[in-house]
Motif scaffolding. Structure first.
Motif, PDB file in Angstrom:
ATOM      1  N   MET A   1       0.931  -1.284  -0.004  1.00 41.37           N
ATOM      2  CA  MET A   1      -0.116   0.053  -0.070  1.00 41.37           C
ATOM      3  C   MET A   1       0.986   1.169   0.225  1.00 41.37           C
ATOM      4  SD  MET A   1      -3.089   0.788   2.802  1.00 41.37           S
ATOM      5  CE  MET A   1      -3.888   2.295   2.553  1.00 41.37           C
ATOM      6  N   LEU A   2       0.475   2.223  -0.747  1.00 43.75           N
ATOM      7  CA  LEU A   2       1.227   3.450  -0.903  1.00 43.75           C
ATOM      8  C   LEU A   2       0.727   4.558   0.080  1.00 43.75           C
ATOM      9  CD1 LEU A   2       2.029   4.101  -4.721  1.00 43.75           C
ATOM     10  CD2 LEU A   2       3.567   3.242  -3.086  1.00 43.75           C
ATOM     11  N   HIS A   3       1.755   5.316   0.910  1.00 45.49           N
ATOM     12  CA  HIS A   3       1.285   6.110   1.874  1.00 45.49           C
ATOM     13  C   HIS A   3       2.029   7.726   1.499  1.00 45.49           C
ATOM     14  CE1 HIS A   3      -0.042   3.080   4.660  1.00 45.49           C
ATOM     15  NE2 HIS A   3       0.730   2.269   4.408  1.00 45.49           N
ATOM     16  N   ARG A   4       1.629   8.416   2.098  1.00 38.57           N
ATOM     17  CA  ARG A   4       2.188   9.907   1.625  1.00 38.57           C
ATOM     18  C   ARG A   4       2.644  10.368   3.121  1.00 38.57           C
ATOM     19  NH1 ARG A   4       2.516  11.933  -3.789  1.00 38.57           N
ATOM     20  NH2 ARG A   4       3.181  13.591  -2.716  1.00 38.57           N
ATOM     21  N   LEU A   5       3.732  11.001   3.087  1.00 38.65           N
ATOM     22  CA  LEU A   5       4.177  11.764   4.334  1.00 38.65           C
ATOM     23  C   LEU A   5       4.910  13.061   4.001  1.00 38.65           C
ATOM     24  CD1 LEU A   5       5.051  11.687   7.308  1.00 38.65           C
ATOM     25  CD2 LEU A   5       7.176  10.654   6.613  1.00 38.65           C
ATOM     26  N   THR A   6       4.418  14.150   4.578  1.00 37.02           N
ATOM     27  CA  THR A   6       5.108  15.299   4.196  1.00 37.02           C
ATOM     28  C   THR A   6       6.398  15.553   5.415  1.00 37.02           C
ATOM     29  OG1 THR A   6       3.297  16.390   3.494  1.00 37.02           O
ATOM     30  CG2 THR A   6       4.860  17.830   4.161  1.00 37.02           C
ATOM     31  N   VAL A   7       7.516  15.935   4.991  1.00 39.39           N
ATOM     32  CA  VAL A   7       8.528  16.414   5.973  1.00 39.39           C
ATOM     33  C   VAL A   7       9.207  17.511   5.460  1.00 39.39           C
ATOM     34  CG1 VAL A   7       9.125  13.810   6.191  1.00 39.39           C
ATOM     35  CG2 VAL A   7      10.239  15.167   4.395  1.00 39.39           C
ATOM     36  N   ARG A   8       9.509  18.457   6.706  1.00 37.28           N
ATOM     37  CA  ARG A   8      10.537  19.461   6.263  1.00 37.28           C
ATOM     38  C   ARG A   8      11.795  19.180   6.918  1.00 37.28           C
ATOM     39  NH1 ARG A   8      12.680  24.073   8.663  1.00 37.28           N
ATOM     40  NH2 ARG A   8      12.229  26.069   7.521  1.00 37.28           N
ATOM     41  N   VAL A   9      12.727  19.505   6.026  1.00 38.50           N
ATOM     42  CA  VAL A   9      14.237  18.884   6.213  1.00 38.50           C
ATOM     43  C   VAL A   9      14.925  20.025   6.413  1.00 38.50           C
ATOM     44  CG1 VAL A   9      16.224  17.909   4.969  1.00 38.50           C
ATOM     45  CG2 VAL A   9      13.614  17.097   4.312  1.00 38.50           C
ATOM     46  N   GLN A  10      15.775  19.726   7.426  1.00 39.64           N
ATOM     47  CA  GLN A  10      16.886  20.714   7.736  1.00 39.64           C
ATOM     48  C   GLN A  10      18.360  19.964   7.678  1.00 39.64           C
ATOM     49  OE1 GLN A  10      17.115  23.770   9.526  1.00 39.64           O
ATOM     50  NE2 GLN A  10      19.309  23.641   8.897  1.00 39.64           N
ATOM     51  N   PRO A  11      18.847  20.361   6.276  1.00 38.09           N
ATOM     52  CA  PRO A  11      20.132  19.902   6.035  1.00 38.09           C
ATOM     53  C   PRO A  11      21.284  20.357   6.714  1.00 38.09           C
ATOM     54  CG  PRO A  11      19.637  21.502   4.351  1.00 38.09           C
ATOM     55  CD  PRO A  11      18.393  21.458   5.444  1.00 38.09           C
ATOM     56  N   LYS A  12      22.444  19.703   6.612  1.00 31.70           N
ATOM     57  CA  LYS A  12      23.617  20.130   7.272  1.00 31.70           C
ATOM     58  C   LYS A  12      23.528  20.369   8.764  1.00 31.70           C
ATOM     59  CE  LYS A  12      24.482  23.823   4.674  1.00 31.70           C
ATOM     60  NZ  LYS A  12      25.036  24.973   3.974  1.00 31.70           N
ATOM     61  N   ALA A  13      22.604  19.496   9.357  1.00 32.60           N
ATOM     62  CA  ALA A  13      22.423  19.173  10.879  1.00 32.60           C
ATOM     63  C   ALA A  13      23.733  18.668  11.483  1.00 32.60           C
ATOM     64  CB  ALA A  13      21.313  18.662  11.102  1.00 32.60           C
ATOM     65  N   SER A  14      23.881  18.459  12.783  1.00 36.87           N
ATOM     66  CA  SER A  14      24.780  17.951  13.394  1.00 36.87           C
ATOM     67  C   SER A  14      24.662  16.407  13.635  1.00 36.87           C
ATOM     68  CB  SER A  14      25.059  18.616  14.822  1.00 36.87           C
ATOM     69  OG  SER A  14      23.679  18.393  15.590  1.00 36.87           O
ATOM     70  N   ILE A  18      15.091  11.937  13.242  1.00 34.64           N
ATOM     71  CA  ILE A  18      13.683  12.414  13.250  1.00 34.64           C
ATOM     72  C   ILE A  18      13.182  13.268  14.389  1.00 34.64           C
ATOM     73  CG2 ILE A  18      11.153  11.637  13.112  1.00 34.64           C
ATOM     74  CD1 ILE A  18      12.800  10.718  10.620  1.00 34.64           C
ATOM     75  N   GLU A  19      12.712  14.537  14.425  1.00 30.89           N
ATOM     76  CA  GLU A  19      12.186  15.316  15.288  1.00 30.89           C
ATOM     77  C   GLU A  19      10.942  14.908  15.929  1.00 30.89           C
ATOM     78  OE1 GLU A  19      13.978  19.183  15.125  1.00 30.89           O
ATOM     79  OE2 GLU A  19      15.578  18.433  15.899  1.00 30.89           O
ATOM     80  N   ASP A  20       9.929  15.987  15.390  1.00 30.81           N
ATOM     81  CA  ASP A  20       8.678  15.852  15.942  1.00 30.81           C
ATOM     82  C   ASP A  20       7.514  16.367  14.852  1.00 30.81           C
ATOM     83  OD1 ASP A  20       9.259  18.434  16.168  1.00 30.81           O
ATOM     84  OD2 ASP A  20       8.625  18.497  18.249  1.00 30.81           O
ATOM     85  N   TRP A  21       6.465  16.061  15.089  1.00 29.99           N
ATOM     86  CA  TRP A  21       5.433  16.569  14.132  1.00 29.99           C
ATOM     87  C   TRP A  21       5.284  18.235  14.382  1.00 29.99           C
ATOM     88  CZ3 TRP A  21       3.712  13.755  10.307  1.00 29.99           C
ATOM     89  CH2 TRP A  21       3.922  12.233  10.445  1.00 29.99           C
ATOM     90  N   ALA A  22       4.884  19.037  13.427  1.00 32.02           N
ATOM     91  CA  ALA A  22       4.404  20.309  13.393  1.00 32.02           C
ATOM     92  C   ALA A  22       3.491  20.520  12.252  1.00 32.02           C
ATOM     93  CB  ALA A  22       5.731  21.217  13.102  1.00 32.02           C
ATOM     94  N   PHE A  30       3.386  18.257   9.102  1.00 32.63           N
ATOM     95  CA  PHE A  30       4.626  17.620   8.577  1.00 32.63           C
ATOM     96  C   PHE A  30       5.484  17.074   9.928  1.00 32.63           C
ATOM     97  CE2 PHE A  30       5.135  22.142   9.139  1.00 32.63           C
ATOM     98  CZ  PHE A  30       6.318  22.269   9.760  1.00 32.63           C
ATOM     99  N   LEU A  31       6.395  16.276   9.516  1.00 32.75           N
ATOM    100  CA  LEU A  31       7.253  15.704  10.565  1.00 32.75           C
ATOM    101  C   LEU A  31       8.735  16.458   9.950  1.00 32.75           C
ATOM    102  CD1 LEU A  31       7.791  13.554  12.283  1.00 32.75           C
ATOM    103  CD2 LEU A  31       8.542  11.898  10.178  1.00 32.75           C
ATOM    104  N   LYS A  32       9.406  16.762  11.114  1.00 33.90           N
ATOM    105  CA  LYS A  32      10.756  17.711  11.103  1.00 33.90           C
ATOM    106  C   LYS A  32      11.652  16.569  11.147  1.00 33.90           C
ATOM    107  CE  LYS A  32       9.922  20.542  14.381  1.00 33.90           C
ATOM    108  NZ  LYS A  32       9.867  21.596  15.548  1.00 33.90           N
TER     109      LYS A  32
END
Length: 93
Positions: A1-14, A18-22, A30-32
């Motif tokens: 089954m196909l699911h959709r997920l929206t994420v907000r990406v912070q590149p060049k992190a330490s 996966i952080e939390d939902w916002a 979206f998932l941070k």
């Protein structure tokens, strides 16, 4: 089954994590996500796919960036079992 997920990406992190939902101003969830990869040549997108697959316990090939390839807000398509729907909605946290 196909699911959709929206994420907000912070590149060049330490660290890759996966952080939390916002929610955005329109109330869309979206998932941070933070990745160490740099946002060039698809490196950050690959890191996001790998990290989300690991978080969900799925193979890397089950997660694909389908929208937002060059932006921080990305749409992912995830091939997984139906029971993933609750986890991906952000309502089980």
């Amino acid at each position: 089954m196909l699911h959709r997920l929206t994420v907000r990406v912070q590149p060049k992190a330490s660290a890759d994590r996966i952080e939390d939902w916002a929610e955005d101003d329109a109330g869309r969830k979206f998932l941070k996500v933070r990745v160490r990869a740099v946002p060039e040549d698809g490196k950050a997108n690959s890191a996001v796919q790998k990290l989300v697959a690991k978080w969900l316990g799925l193979p890397k090939s089950a997660v694909r960036v389908v929208t937002g390839g060059k932006t921080r807000l990305k749409g992912l398509e995830i091939d997984g079992p139906p029971e993933l729907a609750a986890r991906l909605s952000g309502d089980d946290t």
